[in-house]
Design a protein around this motif. Structure first.
Motif, PDB file in Angstrom:
ATOM      1  N   ASN A 137     -12.782   3.167   1.656  1.00 23.82           N
ATOM      2  CA  ASN A 137     -11.787   3.030   0.683  1.00 23.82           C
ATOM      3  C   ASN A 137     -10.493   2.561   1.015  1.00 23.82           C
ATOM      4  O   ASN A 137     -10.181   2.536   2.165  1.00 23.82           O
ATOM      5  CB  ASN A 137     -11.901   4.437   0.058  1.00 23.82           C
ATOM      6  N   LEU A 138      -9.778   2.107   0.103  1.00 29.16           N
ATOM      7  CA  LEU A 138      -8.322   1.753   0.360  1.00 29.16           C
ATOM      8  C   LEU A 138      -7.319   2.865  -0.066  1.00 29.16           C
ATOM      9  O   LEU A 138      -7.835   3.770  -0.951  1.00 29.16           O
ATOM     10  CB  LEU A 138      -7.806   0.567  -0.191  1.00 29.16           C
ATOM     11  N   PRO A 139      -6.240   2.852   0.502  1.00 29.89           N
ATOM     12  CA  PRO A 139      -5.229   3.856  -0.280  1.00 29.89           C
ATOM     13  C   PRO A 139      -5.097   3.617  -1.677  1.00 29.89           C
ATOM     14  O   PRO A 139      -4.791   2.549  -2.249  1.00 29.89           O
ATOM     15  CB  PRO A 139      -3.867   3.336   0.416  1.00 29.89           C
ATOM     16  N   THR A 155      -3.260   4.770  -4.415  1.00 25.90           N
ATOM     17  CA  THR A 155      -2.323   4.607  -5.301  1.00 25.90           C
ATOM     18  C   THR A 155      -1.435   3.336  -5.175  1.00 25.90           C
ATOM     19  O   THR A 155      -0.189   3.313  -5.612  1.00 25.90           O
ATOM     20  CB  THR A 155      -1.282   5.949  -5.006  1.00 25.90           C
ATOM     21  N   LEU A 156      -1.913   2.247  -4.595  1.00 26.32           N
ATOM     22  CA  LEU A 156      -1.194   1.000  -4.544  1.00 26.32           C
ATOM     23  C   LEU A 156      -1.830   0.043  -5.230  1.00 26.32           C
ATOM     24  O   LEU A 156      -3.125   0.098  -5.708  1.00 26.32           O
ATOM     25  CB  LEU A 156      -0.958   0.609  -3.087  1.00 26.32           C
ATOM     26  N   LYS A 157      -1.043  -1.043  -5.827  1.00 28.29           N
ATOM     27  CA  LYS A 157      -1.600  -1.974  -6.730  1.00 28.29           C
ATOM     28  C   LYS A 157      -2.005  -3.021  -5.890  1.00 28.29           C
ATOM     29  O   LYS A 157      -1.469  -3.171  -4.870  1.00 28.29           O
ATOM     30  CB  LYS A 157      -0.538  -2.272  -7.554  1.00 28.29           C
ATOM     31  N   GLU A 173       0.877  -5.201  -4.596  1.00 27.97           N
ATOM     32  CA  GLU A 173       1.629  -4.233  -3.328  1.00 27.97           C
ATOM     33  C   GLU A 173       0.718  -4.491  -2.123  1.00 27.97           C
ATOM     34  O   GLU A 173       1.422  -4.739  -1.056  1.00 27.97           O
ATOM     35  CB  GLU A 173       1.762  -2.818  -3.965  1.00 27.97           C
ATOM     36  N   HIS A 174      -0.501  -4.212  -2.193  1.00 25.32           N
ATOM     37  CA  HIS A 174      -1.077  -4.566  -0.987  1.00 25.32           C
ATOM     38  C   HIS A 174      -1.113  -5.842  -0.459  1.00 25.32           C
ATOM     39  O   HIS A 174      -0.896  -5.940   0.724  1.00 25.32           O
ATOM     40  CB  HIS A 174      -2.892  -4.187  -1.268  1.00 25.32           C
ATOM     41  N   GLN A 216       1.303  -7.918  -1.026  1.00 23.32           N
ATOM     42  CA  GLN A 216       2.771  -8.233  -0.441  1.00 23.32           C
ATOM     43  C   GLN A 216       3.140  -7.794   0.958  1.00 23.32           C
ATOM     44  O   GLN A 216       3.590  -8.261   1.726  1.00 23.32           O
ATOM     45  CB  GLN A 216       3.744  -7.826  -1.336  1.00 23.32           C
ATOM     46  N   LEU A 217       2.360  -6.432   1.079  1.00 21.27           N
ATOM     47  CA  LEU A 217       2.447  -5.786   2.280  1.00 21.27           C
ATOM     48  C   LEU A 217       1.965  -6.555   3.485  1.00 21.27           C
ATOM     49  O   LEU A 217       2.772  -6.816   4.399  1.00 21.27           O
ATOM     50  CB  LEU A 217       2.054  -4.382   2.245  1.00 21.27           C
ATOM     51  N   PHE A 218       0.749  -6.907   3.166  1.00 17.92           N
ATOM     52  CA  PHE A 218       0.048  -7.627   4.440  1.00 17.92           C
ATOM     53  C   PHE A 218       0.732  -9.034   4.512  1.00 17.92           C
ATOM     54  O   PHE A 218       0.686  -9.383   5.823  1.00 17.92           O
ATOM     55  CB  PHE A 218      -1.330  -7.699   4.208  1.00 17.92           C
ATOM     56  N   TYR A 278      -4.379  -0.532  -9.903  1.00 26.18           N
ATOM     57  CA  TYR A 278      -4.557   0.186  -8.844  1.00 26.18           C
ATOM     58  C   TYR A 278      -5.914   0.371  -8.012  1.00 26.18           C
ATOM     59  O   TYR A 278      -6.735   0.246  -8.685  1.00 26.18           O
ATOM     60  CB  TYR A 278      -4.217   1.754  -9.320  1.00 26.18           C
ATOM     61  N   LEU A 328     -10.096  -7.015   0.044  1.00 28.38           N
ATOM     62  CA  LEU A 328      -9.962  -6.890   1.245  1.00 28.38           C
ATOM     63  C   LEU A 328     -10.226  -8.495   2.005  1.00 28.38           C
ATOM     64  O   LEU A 328      -9.527  -8.748   2.818  1.00 28.38           O
ATOM     65  CB  LEU A 328     -11.547  -6.288   1.785  1.00 28.38           C
TER      66      LEU A 328
END
Lengths: 316, 262
Positions: free
Chosen positions: A97-99, A101-103, A106-107, A109-111, A137, A150
């Motif tokens: 599973n992934l966190p 509560t992130l869209k 957002e995932h 952008q972060l990576f 989400y 992923l």
């Protein structure tokens, strides 16, 4: 010595990662035994093998997440797991599973922020087929959508080396085709891709080099044709009114199967079988003869390790 | 050869702007991830305030001294929650999902993960202690000097650090399924035995002695010193005790991390 080795690797531009004489055991149990592998730019290497064959151990060593017992490992001319290697590597690992509560946006952008020269956001979305899901989400994603996310995260950094561990699990046909197209595009742009899969059609349709692992050893390597050729079986298929049991005793028949009015024979000697077949049942229709596919080859090789060892010894 | 390598390295360097953006985004999304998870954020934000409202304000109606005392201890209680849960349970769950494997395979610096969680735990702490203070001023008539408020805030928020480290150690050791339960089993008894829910002087003597060995007791005593309601030990003793615990928890985290890496 090691510096020399890495210089050599850099000078030969197309080799992206290399392991030689790699050994790894866990608590006395051998996981990888004297493994040699080169991973080249513009190539997809498919690593196949049953569970426990050593696929995940190999990937984790190349990612620098596991230490090898001995052997030489070079990833982009760097030690595996070094920051410079990581900034040019992407990894799609199996994740429960992934966190939640992130869209998706957002995932990604972060990576992207982890890499010095990230791939353009729209390009990532296009490759992963996530355009319509950007605001979703991650807890609301299906299994296949999660895999696409992923995959997106693994290509965010414009990797020169990309690891894909069972990438198409849970994907529907359309998503899988999209993924395969993305993999081909990345490959054509120079990315070296290491793919593990249980889905042989995936390896068959993508891989330039196939490596079959069993008990931590490479028992066979080559391209699709090499694998097919390693199985001398031919597949004879036809329509007949006779029941399949009639054909079991034909010469050189290894296996008989039936689906509807079609009967399939696996033959170790197509000439003998065909002669006898046409004598026995001249009225058959829609006769085709084809070589075995990767799936047959894979099963065959995995079962007959002894035989394969002989073959590779002769081949080498 | 050396030259090529240097050029190669430079090619994959990130400048300060990029690195600052990395840490900023990691923290921003850690914050959003946490605040959007009501199972964590609701109890963390509301329980200390609700408890304080009942036991610190309503039960002690008109007793401003008791309300001041419990403000200090419930502040410590409130700060421990995000520290233990964000680091402890949150980390254990993401580790169990295999999500941390993906993060580790990426070039994200390990410090980004730690700093973002630390900042988020401190932001939560700040919101909690400000809410507690508002309740204390408006409903219990607690009146303190500005320097007292500021000192209290600093003690509470910085005092969360040893608990973040305890949470980190737990997050690296615990299994995902059992982590929230285990963290509660540590959090709640620790709070009670350290005299955070009722004044330590109301506990039996042997429990008062035992409290000396618990980190929340020392943080609470530091906070109580600001309102002159502490048990009378020197500040440096409490600070030393908290530092020793911080070091112990840090070492435990390192051990757990190294064990995981092998």
């Amino acid at each position: 010595m090691q510096i020399q080795a890495s210089a050599d690797i850099q000078s030969s531009q197309h080799i992206v990662a290399q392991v030689s004489n790699l050994n790894k055991s866990f608590a006395g149990k051998v996981a990888l035994n004297n493994l040699n592998l080169s991973i080249e730019a513009n190539q997809v290497v498919a690593v196949l093998g049953a569970n426990g064959a050593g696929k995940t151990t190999l990937i984790n060593i190349l990612l620098g997440r596991l230490q090898a017992d001995d052997g030489e490992i070079s990833v982009l001319g760097q030690p595996a797991g070094s920051l410079i290697a990581k900034r040019q590597t992407g990894a799609m690992l199996q994740v429960a599973n992934l966190p939640e509560t992130l869209k998706i946006k957002e995932h990604i952008q972060l990576f992207q922020s982890y890499y010095p020269k990230p791939m353009d956001y729209q390009k990532v979305m296009d490759y992963a087929g996530l355009q319509d899901l950007q605001q979703r989400y991650s807890r609301k994603l299906s299994g296949g959508e999660k895999q696409r996310l992923l995959f997106a995260l693994s290509i965010c950094g414009n990797p020169k080396l990309l690891f894909l561990d069972e990438p198409s699990v849970g994907m529907d046909v359309e998503a899988r085709q999209g993924l395969w197209q993305a993999i081909r595009d990345l490959k054509n742009q120079g990315t070296a891709i290491v793919l593990t899969t249980h889905y042989l059609q995936e390896a068959e349709s993508l891989a330039d080099q196939i490596v079959l692992l069993k008990n931590g050893e490479i028992i066979k390597r080559g391209n699709n044709d090499d694998f097919r050729a390693s199985v001398s079986h031919k597949l004879i298929r036809f329509a007949s009114k006779l029941a399949s049991t009639h054909f079991a005793n034909l010469p050189a028949v290894a296996m008989v199967s039936q689906s509807g009015k079609y009967i399939s024979l696996q033959s170790t000697n197509a000439n003998q079988t065909l002669q006898a077949l046409l004598t026995l049942a001249p009225g058959i229709e829609d006769l085709t003869v084809q070589g075995a596919g990767l799936e047959e080859a894979f099963l065959h090789l995995n079962q007959n390790k002894q035989a394969v060892n002989l073959q590779t010894a002769v081949g080498a | 050869m050396l030259n090529t390598n240097q050029n190669l390295n430079a090619l994959h360097d990130m400048d300060y702007v990029q690195l600052a953006r990395l840490y900023w985004l990691e923290t921003k999304f850690e914050w959003l991830k946490t605040i959007r998870n009501p199972a964590f954020s609701l109890p963390a934000l509301s329980f200390p305030v609700i408890f304080y409202l009942f036991f610190g304000v309503l039960f002690n109606h008109g007793n401003v001294q008791a309300s001041s005392y419990l403000l200090c201890t419930y502040g410590v209680f409130g700060v421990m929650g995000p520290a233990l849960f964000s680091f402890g349970a949150g980390l254990a769950i993401e580790r169990g999902q295999g999500w941390l494997d993906i993060k580790e395979a990426s070039p994200m610096p390990a410090s980004a993960q730690l700093i973002s969680r630390l900042v988020v735990a401190m932001l939560f702490s700040l919101i909690i202690v400000i809410s507690l203070s508002v309740v204390a001023v408006t409903m219990a008539g607690v009146q303190l000097q500005l320097w007292q408020w500021l000192t209290l805030m600093a003690i509470w928020v910085l005092g969360g650090l040893p608990f973040c480290l305890l949470g980190l150690a737990l997050g690296l050791v615990l299994k995902a399924q059992s982590a929230p339960a285990v963290v509660n089993l540590i959090y709640l008894p620790l709070a009670f035995l350290s005299g955070l829910w009722m004044p330590i002087s109301m506990l039996p003597g042997f429990m008062q002695n035992f409290a000396q060995f618990l980190p929340p007791y020392h943080l609470a005593q530091l906070a109580l010193k600001v309102v002159d309601l502490d048990a009378g030990q020197d500040s440096w003793q409490h600070i030393l005790a908290l530092l020793i615990y911080a070091v112990i928890f840090f070492v435990l985290s390192r051990l757990a991390f190294n064990k995981k890496a092998r």
